[in-house]
Design a protein around this motif. Structure first.
Motif, PDB file in Angstrom:
ATOM      1  N   LEU A  59      21.857 -11.640  63.728  1.00 41.64           N
ATOM      2  CA  LEU A  59      21.014 -10.824  62.857  1.00 41.64           C
ATOM      3  C   LEU A  59      19.631 -11.463  62.736  1.00 41.64           C
ATOM      4  CD1 LEU A  59      21.748  -8.308  61.190  1.00 41.64           C
ATOM      5  CD2 LEU A  59      22.288  -9.816  59.287  1.00 41.64           C
ATOM      6  N   THR A  60      18.591 -10.729  63.104  1.00 40.92           N
ATOM      7  CA  THR A  60      17.235 -11.266  62.984  1.00 40.92           C
ATOM      8  C   THR A  60      16.616 -10.726  61.707  1.00 40.92           C
ATOM      9  OG1 THR A  60      17.157 -11.046  65.354  1.00 40.92           O
ATOM     10  CG2 THR A  60      15.096 -11.637  64.277  1.00 40.92           C
ATOM     11  N   ILE A  61      16.061 -11.649  60.918  1.00 34.30           N
ATOM     12  CA  ILE A  61      15.522 -11.267  59.613  1.00 34.30           C
ATOM     13  C   ILE A  61      14.010 -11.383  59.646  1.00 34.30           C
ATOM     14  CG2 ILE A  61      15.496 -11.935  57.150  1.00 34.30           C
ATOM     15  CD1 ILE A  61      18.114 -10.772  58.215  1.00 34.30           C
ATOM     16  N   GLU A  62      13.332 -10.310  59.202  1.00 36.40           N
ATOM     17  CA  GLU A  62      11.863 -10.350  59.243  1.00 36.40           C
ATOM     18  C   GLU A  62      11.277 -11.165  58.098  1.00 36.40           C
ATOM     19  OE1 GLU A  62      10.402  -6.385  59.645  1.00 36.40           O
ATOM     20  OE2 GLU A  62      11.513  -6.158  61.534  1.00 36.40           O
ATOM     21  N   ASN A  63      11.850 -10.993  56.906  1.00 35.19           N
ATOM     22  CA  ASN A  63      11.316 -11.690  55.733  1.00 35.19           C
ATOM     23  C   ASN A  63      12.393 -12.544  55.084  1.00 35.19           C
ATOM     24  OD1 ASN A  63       8.689 -10.430  55.738  1.00 35.19           O
ATOM     25  ND2 ASN A  63       9.771  -8.552  55.168  1.00 35.19           N
ATOM     26  N   PRO A  64      12.578 -13.771  55.584  1.00 39.76           N
ATOM     27  CA  PRO A  64      13.623 -14.613  54.983  1.00 39.76           C
ATOM     28  C   PRO A  64      13.353 -14.851  53.495  1.00 39.76           C
ATOM     29  CG  PRO A  64      12.613 -15.687  56.898  1.00 39.76           C
ATOM     30  CD  PRO A  64      11.817 -14.458  56.630  1.00 39.76           C
ATOM     31  N   LEU A  65      14.411 -15.141  52.766  1.00 41.23           N
ATOM     32  CA  LEU A  65      14.298 -15.360  51.314  1.00 41.23           C
ATOM     33  C   LEU A  65      13.438 -16.576  51.006  1.00 41.23           C
ATOM     34  CD1 LEU A  65      18.095 -15.070  50.503  1.00 41.23           C
ATOM     35  CD2 LEU A  65      16.330 -13.474  49.697  1.00 41.23           C
ATOM     36  N   THR A  66      12.627 -16.486  49.967  1.00 46.70           N
ATOM     37  CA  THR A  66      11.977 -17.691  49.437  1.00 46.70           C
ATOM     38  C   THR A  66      12.917 -18.293  48.392  1.00 46.70           C
ATOM     39  OG1 THR A  66      10.948 -16.560  47.581  1.00 46.70           O
ATOM     40  CG2 THR A  66       9.700 -16.594  49.657  1.00 46.70           C
ATOM     41  N   GLY A  67      12.595 -19.521  47.985  1.00 45.39           N
ATOM     42  CA  GLY A  67      13.401 -20.157  46.936  1.00 45.39           C
ATOM     43  C   GLY A  67      13.410 -19.323  45.663  1.00 45.39           C
ATOM     44  N   LEU A  68      12.256 -18.757  45.318  1.00 48.42           N
ATOM     45  CA  LEU A  68      12.186 -17.960  44.088  1.00 48.42           C
ATOM     46  C   LEU A  68      12.967 -16.645  44.225  1.00 48.42           C
ATOM     47  CD1 LEU A  68       8.528 -18.561  42.861  1.00 48.42           C
ATOM     48  CD2 LEU A  68      10.633 -19.089  41.618  1.00 48.42           C
ATOM     49  N   ASP A  69      13.002 -16.077  45.446  1.00 52.81           N
ATOM     50  CA  ASP A  69      13.833 -14.874  45.655  1.00 52.81           C
ATOM     51  C   ASP A  69      15.293 -15.190  45.338  1.00 52.81           C
ATOM     52  OD1 ASP A  69      11.665 -13.441  46.685  1.00 52.81           O
ATOM     53  OD2 ASP A  69      12.174 -13.894  48.780  1.00 52.81           O
ATOM     54  N   GLU A  70      15.730 -16.350  45.806  1.00 51.80           N
ATOM     55  CA  GLU A  70      17.135 -16.732  45.570  1.00 51.80           C
ATOM     56  C   GLU A  70      17.400 -16.887  44.079  1.00 51.80           C
ATOM     57  OE1 GLU A  70      17.788 -19.330  49.696  1.00 51.80           O
ATOM     58  OE2 GLU A  70      17.931 -20.337  47.766  1.00 51.80           O
ATOM     59  N   LEU A  71      16.481 -17.583  43.394  1.00 56.06           N
ATOM     60  CA  LEU A  71      16.679 -17.822  41.957  1.00 56.06           C
ATOM     61  C   LEU A  71      16.655 -16.516  41.173  1.00 56.06           C
ATOM     62  CD1 LEU A  71      14.519 -21.054  41.537  1.00 56.06           C
ATOM     63  CD2 LEU A  71      17.021 -20.888  41.559  1.00 56.06           C
ATOM     64  N   ARG A  72      15.775 -15.601  41.569  1.00 53.72           N
ATOM     65  CA  ARG A  72      15.711 -14.313  40.874  1.00 53.72           C
ATOM     66  C   ARG A  72      17.036 -13.550  41.052  1.00 53.72           C
ATOM     67  NH1 ARG A  72      11.496 -10.209  39.956  1.00 53.72           N
ATOM     68  NH2 ARG A  72      10.007 -11.473  41.146  1.00 53.72           N
ATOM     69  N   ALA A  73      17.576 -13.569  42.283  1.00 52.69           N
ATOM     70  CA  ALA A  73      18.834 -12.835  42.523  1.00 52.69           C
ATOM     71  C   ALA A  73      19.978 -13.447  41.702  1.00 52.69           C
ATOM     72  CB  ALA A  73      19.170 -12.845  44.013  1.00 52.69           C
ATOM     73  N   ILE A  74      19.979 -14.764  41.584  1.00 56.93           N
ATOM     74  CA  ILE A  74      21.012 -15.435  40.772  1.00 56.93           C
ATOM     75  C   ILE A  74      20.847 -15.020  39.300  1.00 56.93           C
ATOM     76  CG2 ILE A  74      21.791 -17.708  39.940  1.00 56.93           C
ATOM     77  CD1 ILE A  74      20.911 -18.759  42.814  1.00 56.93           C
ATOM     78  N   ALA A  75      19.601 -15.015  38.832  1.00 61.09           N
ATOM     79  CA  ALA A  75      19.337 -14.654  37.432  1.00 61.09           C
ATOM     80  C   ALA A  75      19.769 -13.204  37.156  1.00 61.09           C
ATOM     81  CB  ALA A  75      17.850 -14.832  37.129  1.00 61.09           C
ATOM     82  N   ILE A  76      19.451 -12.310  38.087  1.00 53.27           N
ATOM     83  CA  ILE A  76      19.790 -10.894  37.863  1.00 53.27           C
ATOM     84  C   ILE A  76      21.312 -10.703  37.906  1.00 53.27           C
ATOM     85  CG2 ILE A  76      19.504  -8.545  38.798  1.00 53.27           C
ATOM     86  CD1 ILE A  76      16.617  -9.403  39.575  1.00 53.27           C
ATOM     87  N   SER A  77      21.990 -11.503  38.719  1.00 58.01           N
ATOM     88  CA  SER A  77      23.459 -11.439  38.732  1.00 58.01           C
ATOM     89  C   SER A  77      24.008 -11.790  37.350  1.00 58.01           C
ATOM     90  CB  SER A  77      24.030 -12.427  39.750  1.00 58.01           C
ATOM     91  OG  SER A  77      23.468 -12.211  41.014  1.00 58.01           O
ATOM     92  N   ARG A  78      23.455 -12.854  36.747  1.00 57.36           N
ATOM     93  CA  ARG A  78      23.907 -13.256  35.393  1.00 57.36           C
ATOM     94  C   ARG A  78      23.675 -12.112  34.387  1.00 57.36           C
ATOM     95  NH1 ARG A  78      27.731 -15.582  33.405  1.00 57.36           N
ATOM     96  NH2 ARG A  78      27.887 -13.352  33.120  1.00 57.36           N
ATOM     97  N   LEU A  79      22.514 -11.458  34.545  1.00 56.38           N
ATOM     98  CA  LEU A  79      22.158 -10.421  33.568  1.00 56.38           C
ATOM     99  C   LEU A  79      22.988  -9.142  33.761  1.00 56.38           C
ATOM    100  CD1 LEU A  79      18.305 -11.002  33.646  1.00 56.38           C
ATOM    101  CD2 LEU A  79      19.836 -11.417  31.698  1.00 56.38           C
ATOM    102  N   MET A  80      23.266  -8.770  34.991  1.00 61.46           N
ATOM    103  CA  MET A  80      24.012  -7.518  35.240  1.00 61.46           C
ATOM    104  C   MET A  80      25.507  -7.703  34.984  1.00 61.46           C
ATOM    105  SD  MET A  80      21.687  -5.339  36.014  1.00 61.46           S
ATOM    106  CE  MET A  80      22.698  -3.922  36.415  1.00 61.46           C
ATOM    107  N   LEU A  81      26.049  -8.883  35.338  1.00 62.73           N
ATOM    108  CA  LEU A  81      27.507  -9.098  35.263  1.00 62.73           C
ATOM    109  C   LEU A  81      27.883  -9.618  33.874  1.00 62.73           C
ATOM    110  CD1 LEU A  81      28.046 -10.660  38.813  1.00 62.73           C
ATOM    111  CD2 LEU A  81      28.587  -8.336  38.072  1.00 62.73           C
ATOM    112  N   ASP A  82      27.743  -8.732  32.885  1.00 62.35           N
ATOM    113  CA  ASP A  82      27.954  -9.172  31.503  1.00 62.35           C
ATOM    114  C   ASP A  82      29.424  -9.434  31.178  1.00 62.35           C
ATOM    115  OD1 ASP A  82      28.985  -6.589  31.414  1.00 62.35           O
ATOM    116  OD2 ASP A  82      27.235  -5.744  30.426  1.00 62.35           O
ATOM    117  N   ASN A  83      30.323  -9.077  32.105  1.00 59.81           N
ATOM    118  CA  ASN A  83      31.751  -9.259  31.821  1.00 59.81           C
ATOM    119  C   ASN A  83      32.423 -10.280  32.759  1.00 59.81           C
ATOM    120  OD1 ASN A  83      31.572  -7.696  34.073  1.00 59.81           O
ATOM    121  ND2 ASN A  83      32.745  -5.963  33.291  1.00 59.81           N
TER     122      ASN A  83
END
Ligand code: V47
Ligand code: SF4
Length: 364
Positions: A266-290
């Motif tokens: 799989l070739t990726i055009e825009n690899p994740l930045t460190g902040l992209d990763e942290l944001r996705a982790i944060a949003i997981s915490r916020l969405m997965l309230d249960n």
């Protein structure tokens, strides 16, 4: 835990979300999209840190565990996977029961949790897995056996021509305690079809987990992100997990897995930045309230990013691991394993209190 003030969130267009998070109200699909679109990842991270602190204070959990991969031979050939080999291909391996036991016996620390997963091998039958579980439980009766993704369970059922329910029941009798969270990847059908067309569908993956929960087994769940998925795919995935948890309640921990790009088709055009990763982790915490726990899996994130993740919603640092192949084949630069003191120092180093746990997250 103090948040940035209301004006700050109002300027970001997140005033409603801030209010919801403060009172513990469930976030919607649209809220999730807004959090991904917000220009300021620190604002999102602060919200997730508030939730993480409300749930766990400054604790960061870790476990003395061991990963064992029994084979890399797999019939699925997922496009993103650097670990898989064809049967007979150079570099392919299958461990015997004795090999698995020897690995466990040779670990420096007696594990409290053993994580066993592998490829979907065309010939390994269910009695091979039952023998392995029985042999481990005979030696280590207290250990939590977290083994076989839902994809492997569905594969065993197909090979044996029996139901996934029967597979789970037989493995539970042999000592299985939990399913790990792998194989979820991304649920959205069009994206899933492109990255893992031969794998169980989202519906099948969720059904196996819900069957496991009904049998009293705990499970984890994951999301593979940073490949070709859209932001909408990510929020859809998190909401499907949240709804599944509402139905059964057996998920213990969510593991966000950033896509590692080496040795992949799989070739990726825009690899994740460190902040992209942290944001996705944060949003997981916020969405997965249960779902109680969010794992900063240091193997895939790298240790320093896993430390940062403890301030962006994550509360678990996984464990000693000992030997890891899936991420390392794909370019993970982390060590193979960590000692207990390395783990506790890493956790203390970012201002959290290390708490040793067992596989079920009971504090020790
Ligand atoms: O399902 C495969 C992912 C998963 C790549 O349950 C990749 O406690 C990134 O699920 N880049 C397996 N990720 C790992 C996993 C896991 C790990 C630790 C703890 C637990 C738990 C679960 O690894 C696979 C797939 O989603 N993966 N290739 C890659 N190139
Ligand atoms: Fe097989 Fe898992 Fe790799 Fe897919 S991700 S090819 S199922 S080992």
């Amino acid at each position: 835990m103090r948040l940035f003030n209301s004006d700050y969130y109002a300027n970001m267009g997140l005033a409603d979300i801030r209010d919801k998070v403060e009172v513990g109200e469930r976030l919607s699909f649209e809220d999730g999209i807004k959090l991904f679109e917000c220009p300021e990842p620190l604002a999102v991270g602060a919200l997730a840190h508030m939730v993480r602190t409300r749930l766990h204070g400054d604790k960061a959990f870790y476990v003395v565990n061991q990963h064992v991969n029994y084979t890399n031979v797999c019939v699925n050939g997922c496009v993103f996977c650097a670990y898989q080999r064809e049967e007979g291909q150079e570099g392919g391996f299958v461990l015997s029961k004795e090999d698995v036991i020897a690995k466990i016996d040779s670990a420096a620390l007696t594990p409290r949790e053993i994580h066993i997963v592998g490829g979907c091998h065309p010939k390994l039958k269910l009695d091979y897995f039952e023998d392995i579980l029985n042999a481990i439980k005979e030696r280590l009766p207290e250990v939590v056996l977290k083994c076989f993704t839902a994809v492997e369970i569905a594969h065993f059922a197909q090979l044996e021509n029996i139901s996934t329910h029967e597979v789970l029941t037989r493995l539970k009798t042999a000592g299985l305690d939990m399913l790990p969270g792998g194989g979820a990847e991304i649920f959205a059908p069009e994206t899933r079809e492109q990255i893992c067309p031969r794998k169980s569908t989202a519906k099948e993956w969720l059904a196996v987990h819900e069957e496991a929960h009904a049998l009293g087994l705990k499970t984890n769940c994951t999301m593979l992100f940073g490949h070709i998925e859209s932001i909408e795919d990510r929020i859809d995935h998190l909401i499907q997990l949240r709804e599944s948890q509402d139905r059964g309640g057996g998920y213990t921990c969510f593991i966000p897995l950033p896509f590692l790009t080496e040795n992949s088709q799989l070739t990726i055009e825009n690899p994740l930045t460190g902040l992209d990763e942290l944001r996705a982790i944060a949003i997981s915490r916020l969405m997965l309230d249960n779902i109680p726990h969010i794992k900063a899996y240091w193997v895939m994130l790298g240790v320093k990013q896993a430390q940062a993740a403890l301030k962006f919603g994550a509360d678990d640092f996984d464990g000693t691991v000992v030997e890891e192949k899936i991420g390392h084949e794909a370019g993970a630069t982390s060590e193979q394993g960590m000692t207990r003191s390395e783990l506790t120092e890493m956790i203390k180093g970012c201002g959290c209190t290390p708490v040793e746990r067992d596989g079920f997250f009971n504090e020790i």
